[in-house]
Design a protein around this motif. Structure first.
Motif, PDB file in Angstrom:
ATOM      1  N   CYS A 259       0.838  -1.189   0.000  1.00  0.00           N
ATOM      2  CA  CYS A 259       0.000   0.000   0.000  1.00  0.00           C
ATOM      3  C   CYS A 259       0.880   1.248   0.000  1.00  0.00           C
ATOM      4  O   CYS A 259       1.805   1.356   0.804  1.00  0.00           O
TER       5      CYS A 259
ATOM      6  N   CYS B 245       0.074   3.194   3.622  1.00  0.00           N
ATOM      7  CA  CYS B 245       0.450   2.657   4.929  1.00  0.00           C
ATOM      8  C   CYS B 245       1.506   1.557   4.846  1.00  0.00           C
ATOM      9  O   CYS B 245       2.055   1.155   5.875  1.00  0.00           O
TER      10      CYS B 245
ATOM     11  N   VAL C 247       1.390  -1.627   4.142  1.00  0.00           N
ATOM     12  CA  VAL C 247       1.064  -3.036   4.371  1.00  0.00           C
ATOM     13  C   VAL C 247       0.923  -3.762   3.026  1.00  0.00           C
ATOM     14  O   VAL C 247       0.702  -3.122   1.996  1.00  0.00           O
TER      15      VAL C 247
ATOM     16  N   CYS D 239      -4.257  -0.519   0.032  1.00  0.00           N
ATOM     17  CA  CYS D 239      -5.058  -1.537   0.673  1.00  0.00           C
ATOM     18  C   CYS D 239      -6.507  -1.043   0.745  1.00  0.00           C
ATOM     19  O   CYS D 239      -6.775   0.148   0.526  1.00  0.00           O
TER      20      CYS D 239
ATOM     21  N   CYS E  37      -7.139   2.030   3.086  1.00  0.00           N
ATOM     22  CA  CYS E  37      -6.638   3.323   2.614  1.00  0.00           C
ATOM     23  C   CYS E  37      -7.414   3.797   1.385  1.00  0.00           C
ATOM     24  O   CYS E  37      -7.676   4.987   1.231  1.00  0.00           O
TER      25      CYS E  37
HETATM   26 ZN   LIG Z   1      -3.010   1.065   3.358  1.00  0.00          ZN
END
Ligand SMILES: [Zn+2]
Length: 128
Positions: free
Chosen positions: A88, A91, A93, A109, A112
């Protein structure tokens, strides 16, 4: 970093890119559009500058939606090359594989992406 997941989606993205370009070409096939006109100009003049102009006209001729999609595919291929694909952008991840299968050009993701969509309309909501 080359992970198997990048290889899988790299192939898929390159195929999407090829199909998208073929689709654009097919759509232009029925009528004389800018691309054909540009190709004619290149044949008639036949110098490098005409060719550069023809290539520029061809990219202008892409429909806005398709060129946006093409940009997204190219961006995804770039992220595969630099090893950030599948993470992502907000963030960091790992994006769920199922999500990437559904949308190989996904940047974020689900959480988000949700935030981005809710923030659309120019309002940038600060994180609390
Ligand atoms: Zn994210």
């Amino acid at each position: 970093m080359n992970t198997p997941i990048s290889d899988t989606f790299g192939d898929q993205l390159r195929q999407m890119r090829t199909e998208l370009l073929a689709q654009v070409r097919a759509q232009r096939g029925g009528r004389v559009g800018r691309a054909e006109a540009a190709a004619d100009a290149r044949e008639n003049v036949g110098d490098d500058r005409a060719q550069a102009d023809a290539e520029r006209d061809l990219s202008i001729a892409l429909e806005e939606r398709e060129s946006a999609e093409l940009v997204a595919i190219d961006e995804a291929l770039k992220r595969i090359a630099d090893g950030s694909y599948g993470l992502c952008v907000d963030c960091g991840v790992s994006i769920a594989t199922a999500r990437l299968h559904a949308a190989p050009t996904a940047l974020r993701c689900v959480a988000c992406q949700d935030k981005v969509e809710h923030a659309q309309g120019g309002v940038n909501v600060p994180k609390m």
